[in-house]
Design a protein around this motif. Sequence first.
Motif, short mmCIF file in Angstrom:
data_model
loop_
_atom_site.label_atom_id
_atom_site.label_comp_id
_atom_site.label_asym_id
_atom_site.label_seq_id
_atom_site.Cartn_x
_atom_site.Cartn_y
_atom_site.Cartn_z
N PHE A 3 0.84 -1.21 0.00
CA PHE A 3 0.00 0.00 0.00
C PHE A 3 0.86 1.25 0.00
O PHE A 3 0.60 2.23 -0.73
CB PHE A 3 -0.92 -0.02 1.22
N LEU A 4 1.91 1.28 0.83
CA LEU A 4 2.77 2.46 0.91
C LEU A 4 3.46 2.73 -0.41
O LEU A 4 3.55 3.89 -0.86
CB LEU A 4 3.80 2.24 2.03
N ASN A 5 3.94 1.70 -1.09
CA ASN A 5 4.63 1.89 -2.36
C ASN A 5 3.67 2.30 -3.47
O ASN A 5 4.02 3.12 -4.34
CB ASN A 5 5.37 0.61 -2.74
N VAL A 6 2.44 1.74 -3.45
CA VAL A 6 1.45 2.17 -4.45
C VAL A 6 1.06 3.63 -4.23
O VAL A 6 0.96 4.43 -5.17
CB VAL A 6 0.21 1.25 -4.39
N PHE A 7 0.85 3.98 -2.95
CA PHE A 7 0.52 5.38 -2.66
C PHE A 7 1.66 6.31 -3.07
O PHE A 7 1.43 7.44 -3.54
CB PHE A 7 0.24 5.54 -1.17
N ARG A 8 2.90 5.86 -2.88
CA ARG A 8 4.04 6.71 -3.27
C ARG A 8 4.04 6.96 -4.77
O ARG A 8 4.37 8.07 -5.23
CB ARG A 8 5.33 6.05 -2.82
N VAL A 9 3.68 5.97 -5.57
CA VAL A 9 3.60 6.16 -7.02
C VAL A 9 2.52 7.19 -7.36
O VAL A 9 2.72 8.10 -8.19
CB VAL A 9 3.34 4.81 -7.73
N ILE A 10 1.34 7.05 -6.71
CA ILE A 10 0.27 8.02 -6.95
C ILE A 10 0.71 9.42 -6.51
O ILE A 10 0.45 10.43 -7.19
CB ILE A 10 -1.00 7.59 -6.20
N GLN A 11 1.40 9.46 -5.37
CA GLN A 11 1.89 10.74 -4.86
C GLN A 11 2.88 11.37 -5.84
O GLN A 11 2.81 12.59 -6.12
CB GLN A 11 2.56 10.50 -3.50
N ALA A 12 3.77 10.58 -6.38
CA ALA A 12 4.75 11.11 -7.34
C ALA A 12 4.05 11.57 -8.62
O ALA A 12 4.44 12.59 -9.22
CB ALA A 12 5.79 10.03 -7.66
N LEU A 13 3.03 10.84 -9.07
CA LEU A 13 2.29 11.27 -10.25
C LEU A 13 1.59 12.61 -10.01
O LEU A 13 1.51 13.46 -10.91
CB LEU A 13 1.26 10.19 -10.64
N VAL A 14 1.08 12.81 -8.80
CA VAL A 14 0.47 14.11 -8.47
C VAL A 14 1.52 15.21 -8.53
O VAL A 14 1.28 16.31 -9.08
CB VAL A 14 -0.20 14.04 -7.09
N TYR A 15 2.69 14.95 -7.97
CA TYR A 15 3.76 15.94 -8.02
C TYR A 15 4.13 16.28 -9.47
O TYR A 15 4.29 17.45 -9.84
CB TYR A 15 5.01 15.43 -7.30
N VAL A 16 4.26 15.21 -10.29
CA VAL A 16 4.63 15.44 -11.69
C VAL A 16 3.54 16.23 -12.41
O VAL A 16 3.82 17.12 -13.23
CB VAL A 16 4.90 14.09 -12.38
N SER A 17 2.28 15.91 -12.12
CA SER A 17 1.17 16.63 -12.75
C SER A 17 1.20 18.11 -12.39
O SER A 17 0.99 18.99 -13.23
CB SER A 17 -0.17 16.02 -12.32
N LEU A 18 1.48 18.38 -11.11
CA LEU A 18 1.56 19.78 -10.69
C LEU A 18 2.73 20.50 -11.35
O LEU A 18 2.65 21.70 -11.64
CB LEU A 18 1.71 19.86 -9.17
N ALA A 19 3.78 19.75 -11.59
CA ALA A 19 4.98 20.39 -12.16
C ALA A 19 4.86 20.61 -13.65
O ALA A 19 5.40 21.60 -14.18
CB ALA A 19 6.22 19.55 -11.84
N PHE A 20 4.17 19.71 -14.37
CA PHE A 20 4.18 19.78 -15.83
C PHE A 20 2.84 20.18 -16.44
O PHE A 20 2.74 20.31 -17.65
CB PHE A 20 4.58 18.42 -16.42
N THR A 21 1.79 20.37 -15.67
CA THR A 21 0.51 20.75 -16.26
C THR A 21 0.57 22.21 -16.73
O THR A 21 1.00 23.08 -15.96
CB THR A 21 -0.62 20.59 -15.22
N PRO A 22 0.09 22.53 -17.95
CA PRO A 22 0.08 23.92 -18.42
C PRO A 22 -0.81 24.78 -17.53
O PRO A 22 -1.79 24.32 -16.95
CB PRO A 22 -0.49 23.82 -19.84
N LEU A 23 -0.53 26.04 -17.47
CA LEU A 23 -1.28 26.95 -16.62
C LEU A 23 -2.71 27.13 -17.11
O LEU A 23 -3.59 27.50 -16.34
CB LEU A 23 -0.60 28.31 -16.56
N GLY A 24 -2.96 26.84 -18.38
CA GLY A 24 -4.30 27.02 -18.92
C GLY A 24 -5.32 26.09 -18.32
O GLY A 24 -6.52 26.30 -18.45
N LEU A 25 -4.90 25.00 -17.67
CA LEU A 25 -5.85 24.06 -17.05
C LEU A 25 -6.30 24.53 -15.68
O LEU A 25 -7.08 23.85 -15.03
CB LEU A 25 -5.20 22.67 -16.94
N GLY A 26 -5.83 25.70 -15.29
CA GLY A 26 -6.30 26.25 -14.03
C GLY A 26 -5.48 25.89 -12.82
O GLY A 26 -5.91 26.14 -11.70
N TRP A 27 -4.32 25.24 -12.98
CA TRP A 27 -3.48 24.92 -11.83
C TRP A 27 -2.90 26.20 -11.25
O TRP A 27 -2.70 27.18 -11.95
CB TRP A 27 -2.34 23.98 -12.21
#
Length: 517
Positions: A3-27
């Motif tokens: 569970f901890l390792n799966v959550f870490r993958v989801i957590q990293a994907l959230v970080y990556v999404s925040l870092a690479f999502t264009p500003l036009g999507l409202g982030w």
Amino acid sequence: MTFLNVFRVIQALVYVSLAFTPLGLGWPQLGTFNFAGYVTTLYLLFALLSLGLTRRSMGFATLAVSAALVVDIAAAVLAISAMNDARIGISMMLAVNLCAGALILPLRLSSFFAALATIGILGHTFLEATHGGPGDRDLLEPALFCLAYFAATTLCHVLGRQLRATEALAEQRSTDLANMAQVNELIIRRMKTGVLLVDDANRIHQINESAWMLLGNPGADQRDLGQLAPELSRRLYHWMTSGKLDETATQLADGVPEVVPRFSRLAPNDDSHVLIFLDDTSLLSRRAEELTLTSLGRLSASIAHEIRNPLAAIRYSAQLLAESKSMDSTDQRMVEIINNHCIRLNEIIENILQLSRRERSRPETLDLGNWAQDFVAEYSEGNDLGADSLRVVAAAGAPVAAVADPQQLQQVVWNLVQNALRYGRLPGEPARVMVVTRQGEHGVPILEVIDRGPGIAPKVAAQIFEPFYTTNEYGTGLGLYLARQMSEANQAALEYVRVAGGGSCFRLILTPATSAK
């Protein structure tokens, strides 16, 4: 850990999404784009690697989780530095990492990582204060998160400890239950009483070995009680409808002993499953016989001296009378009758007393050939054979070695020889008795007492070893029974074998000397 390792993958994907999502999507407006993307990408690679190595890291879980939490805290602090507008969400996600780690790690390590996360978040806050000067609200948020880290990790550690204790207890109870189930199954399977479990459709669900034999060894696919044992099915139906039990013995199949069935419900007022107990009447008879013999042995031991003392006095007086020269032939005949009956009565008392003298055997290694020669010589000296003959036939070649108690073996063979001389003779002819010693198959030592008399009828031969069974009006029926009992005490087998052409053979199969331990 999974569970901890799966959550870490989801957590990293959230970080990556925040870092690479264009500003036009409202982030929200993020910090330095290149630094955030670099940090989140490396963290995603680490998360994927941790998830792939989950099974391998089970053997050193504490070290693996500790190292992963260090990376989680460092990644969270760097992500907050690069994406300050998302600091609340990142701090909340980090709490999940700390809580999951607390379920696995000891309390000291859990508290250490909570303190490490506190230092990281507060350090970042105070570092920003030197540049922009945060307000009271900006200082309150990290302080509350740090307090929540300690509280959550402590609570999760306590829960984890209780879960581990509960799991260990459940595993122990499961093992105990499995062992108990195996013991119960073994006990039921080896019970002398037959046990069947029958449902309301008259089908057999479980059956032990004794019940299987008492039903005539049915096939594994035969489960219908009405077809296997109609009488038992009828009695079950009668008991369920009327509540009355038929306790008369019945035979459920050809060639098996009679049984007395008993019925019992698994639960009160529940006829869905019924337990059937089959009591073997032959076992009950043997138990009653053992109780009878035990009682007789105790009784005989208590009155032995009371009988033998006056008996000795009567015999001694008769011997003195026999020495008188003034007696006529009629009186001498009466004295002879007294002596004969005293001898017979003494033999009866000796046989009965042996029921209570169950002495332990003291086995020795014997040469059966030499032992038989000494026995015949001793018997011939102590008994007047007259025209009867008693001789030894020993096997030629290597001596026949056996293990037995010499005294008990002598009692057994003496009884067999006495019977052979008494009953093993043709009318008007002397008895011819042989004591044969030889080796049977696989080197088993055998001693046989053979006579050339009329033999024993098959119906009589089936009962000669039963106690108190005799065809002689003056016999006690205990001689052969005691002989078999003493043979079994010496791990030997005594059996009757009919001799072709007339005669009887009592065969004693002894224990080989090479197999005795």
